[in-house]
Design an enzyme around this catalytic site. Structure first.
Site, PDB file in Angstrom:
ATOM      1  N   GLY A  23       0.819  -1.205   0.000  1.00  0.00           N
ATOM      2  CA  GLY A  23       0.000   0.000   0.000  1.00  0.00           C
ATOM      3  C   GLY A  23       0.852   1.254   0.000  1.00  0.00           C
ATOM      4  N   ASP A 151      -2.970 -16.994  -3.466  1.00  0.00           N
ATOM      5  CA  ASP A 151      -4.223 -17.183  -2.727  1.00  0.00           C
ATOM      6  C   ASP A 151      -5.328 -17.549  -3.718  1.00  0.00           C
ATOM      7  OD1 ASP A 151      -2.839 -16.174  -0.592  1.00  0.00           O
ATOM      8  OD2 ASP A 151      -3.837 -14.213  -0.588  1.00  0.00           O
ATOM      9  N   CYS A 381     -14.668  10.886  18.358  1.00  0.00           N
ATOM     10  CA  CYS A 381     -15.873  10.077  18.202  1.00  0.00           C
ATOM     11  C   CYS A 381     -16.265   9.456  19.546  1.00  0.00           C
ATOM     12  CB  CYS A 381     -15.697   9.054  17.086  1.00  0.00           C
ATOM     13  SG  CYS A 381     -17.291   8.623  16.358  1.00  0.00           S
ATOM     14  N   HIS A 507     -14.252  12.391  12.656  1.00  0.00           N
ATOM     15  CA  HIS A 507     -12.897  11.823  12.587  1.00  0.00           C
ATOM     16  C   HIS A 507     -11.963  12.764  11.830  1.00  0.00           C
ATOM     17  CE1 HIS A 507     -13.642   7.745  14.108  1.00  0.00           C
ATOM     18  NE2 HIS A 507     -14.855   7.902  13.600  1.00  0.00           N
ATOM     19  N   GLU A 509      -8.849  12.831  11.818  1.00  0.00           N
ATOM     20  CA  GLU A 509      -7.599  12.172  11.390  1.00  0.00           C
ATOM     21  C   GLU A 509      -7.613  11.766   9.922  1.00  0.00           C
ATOM     22  OE1 GLU A 509      -9.884  10.943  13.393  1.00  0.00           O
ATOM     23  OE2 GLU A 509     -10.099   8.772  13.261  1.00  0.00           O
TER      24      GLU A 509
END
Ligand code: GLN
Length: 536
Positions: A23, A151, A381, A507, A509
């Site tokens: 990622g 996988d 939150c 949120h 962030e």
């Protein structure tokens, strides 16, 4: 008529094992191409059968990242947004569950009437459509396939990206495979066999990688790179070291020095100048050379898996960069917290999001400690809801105050289900989600931090401040510094006569980036630094 350049597609796969930083590598590739003036976006393909990760436990999946348009997504989308200008939404994360859901709905509707519905072509077509949709209006789409090659469940995704090369042309596709090159201390050697095996695995599904990204703890010597190039049949300059980094924001610079963006643009036939990376260099310089240090306690339930607090951690670090301070996060398990004096050495206390009653009382103790000892407090939150509960119990005299999530029978349900949440049976994607407007009260900490009266922030919750107790709490001194524009929903609460005590229902962030740290985190870390005597 303006001719658009054809969209280029970069497919990122992973081999050997998970957690190789696929990622972050994808996000860094985006950052580098953007620094070359290209418009990029991302798509994360997740092979599991959940329709979205919203219904998964954080221990299973890590953080659920929420986008402006209210999608509950994989945490990699957070990396993409933090590393680039691209804004993520529902189209940027696709799970096998969602793909099958769409295919099955079509089948029931009769769209394939007469046909046998199969993985190839029906499922793979749906995946390719998702890829095309996500690439709308950009120069380059970076498409990351979750899971590890080999996988069973990722096979339809790999088949779809394989087909993309014949659909859009070799010159418009680039396959990047990330794998591990371990250093075996006893042999004193870097081992290339795992890479070779995972490339072999990839070849069995018809994909020959163009670039191999090797995750290692050291830079690969030329001889090792040559060996990998030979055995995996890629160009010598297409073997790139993705070395472990001190700060994740260094990764774009490392990959650039390894020639990754140069190779990608060459393979895709994109003509651009060298990337403009001075902002990244400045960032890394700030991150690596702090002038001060500040210790923040994070009191939560998922402390054994800090991936659950990914965006929060990053937002704290971003605020640190803004102040040239190293933020040291100390995790405290709220389930075990029965004596808040363990928090005595910290400079700030943060209670993050959470669900359910487990550990809630430990968080209330932490809130009380922060309020009474005048330690900067930031509640996010659930952390805001528990701050309201604490204030109601210990300042407003509502001793039984609680959230109906924790105690459905409390007579003082200061936090209660939102009216629109009553009777909601389906658990998936039914919370209050995505960006909602909020207006701020001048003269408050919130207003001071944002420097404006209207903001938009992302939400993910079912419960909220109960207006039946509003007057009582305000009379007891609680400051309601942010509400929905119609005044109905309380979005931010503050405590007066305190260095910095703020709880928000949303949120913040998710909106913080290293180059644009979020104002509330900047203000919180400033208050914590002030306590250390480290600011000004
Ligand atoms: N459990 C709380 C709610 O559903 C808070 C959720 C959260 O912290 N994201 O309202």
């Amino acid at each position: 008529m303006v001719m658009r350049r054809p969209t280029k597609f970069i497919f990122v796969t992973g081999g050997v094992l998970s957690s190789l930083g696929k990622g972050l590598s994808s996000a860094s590739i985006g950052a580098l191409l953007e620094a070359r003036g290209l418009k990029v976006t991302f798509l994360k393909l997740d092979p599991y059968l959940n329709v979205d990760p919203g219904t998964m436990n954080p221990f299973q999946h890590g953080e659920v990242y929420v986008t402006d348009d209210g999608a509950e997504t994989d945490l990699d989308l957070g990396h993409y947004e933090r590393f680039s200008q691209a804004r993520m939404g529902k189209a940027n994360n696709m799970t096998a569950g969602r793909i099958y859901d769409t295919v099955l709905a079509k089948e029931r509707r009769g769209d394939y009437l007469g046909g046998t519905v199969q993985v190839i072509p029906h499922v793979t077509d749906e995946i390719k459509e998702a890829i095309q949709n996500a690439s709308e209006g950009v120069d380059v789409l970076i498409c990351e396939v979750g899971g590890t090659v080999g996988d069973i469940e990722s096979l339809p995704f790999l088949e779809a990206i394989r087909q993309m090369r014949s659909d859009v042309g070799r010159e418009n596709t680039c396959y990047i495979h990330t794998a591990l090159v371990p250093y075996i201390a006893t042999a004193g050697e870097l081992k290339t066999k795992p890479v070779q095996h995972s490339v072999k695995e990839l070849r069995t599904v018809g994909i020959a990688p163009d670039v191999i990204l090797c995750r290692t703890d050291r830079f690969l010597p030329k001889a090792v790179k040559n060996k990998i190039a030979l055995f995996c049949n890629v160009d010598h300059d297409a073997v790139v070291t993705a070395k472990d980094v001190e700060t994740i924001y260094e990764l774009p610079l490392i990959l650039h020095r390894e020639g990754l963006d140069e190779k990608i643009t060459q393979l895709l036939g994109i003509w651009t100048g060298q990337p403009e990376l001075s902002n990244w260099e400045g960032l890394v310089e700030r991150a690596k050379n702090p002038d001060a240090e500040v210790r923040i306690a994070m009191v939560g339930k998922y402390v054994d898996l800090t991936e659950s607090y990914k965006s929060l951690n990053e937002a704290l670090y971003h605020a640190g960069f803004a102040h040239r301070a190293r933020v040291v996060i100390e995790y405290f398990d709220s389930e075990k917290l029965d004596d808040a004096s363990v928090l005595s050495g910290v400079d700030g206390i943060l209670v993050p999001h959470g669900f359910g009653s487990r550990g809630a009382e430990g968080k209330v103790l932490a809130v009380k400690y922060a309020r009474e000892k005048k330690i900067p407090y930031f509640g996010i939150c659930y952390g805001m809801q528990l701050a309201v509960i604490e204030y109601a119990r210990h300042v407003a005299g509502l001793e039984a105050a609680n959230s109906r999530e924790i105690d459905p029978d409390t007579p003082n349900g200061v936090i209660d289900l939102m009216p629109e949440q009553r009777g909601v049976e389906d658990k998936g994607a039914t919370m209050r989600l995505g960006a909602w407007p909020c207006k701020l009260e001048p003269g408050t900490r919130a207003y001071e931090a944002y420097g404006k009266a209207e903001i938009d922030e992302r939400h993910r919750h079912r419960y909220e401040f109960n207006n039946d107790f509003r007057q009582q709490l305000v009379d007891a001194g609680l400051v309601l510094s942010g509400t929905s524009p119609d005044g109905r929903l309380v979005e931010i609460v503050e405590v007066k006569d305190h260095p910095w005590f703020l709880g928000c229902q949303f949120h913040p962030e998710f909106a913080s980036t290293p180059f644009q740290p979020h104002p509330l985190f900047v203000a919180f870390v400033a208050a914590a630094l002030e306590r250390t005597g480290g600011l000004g």
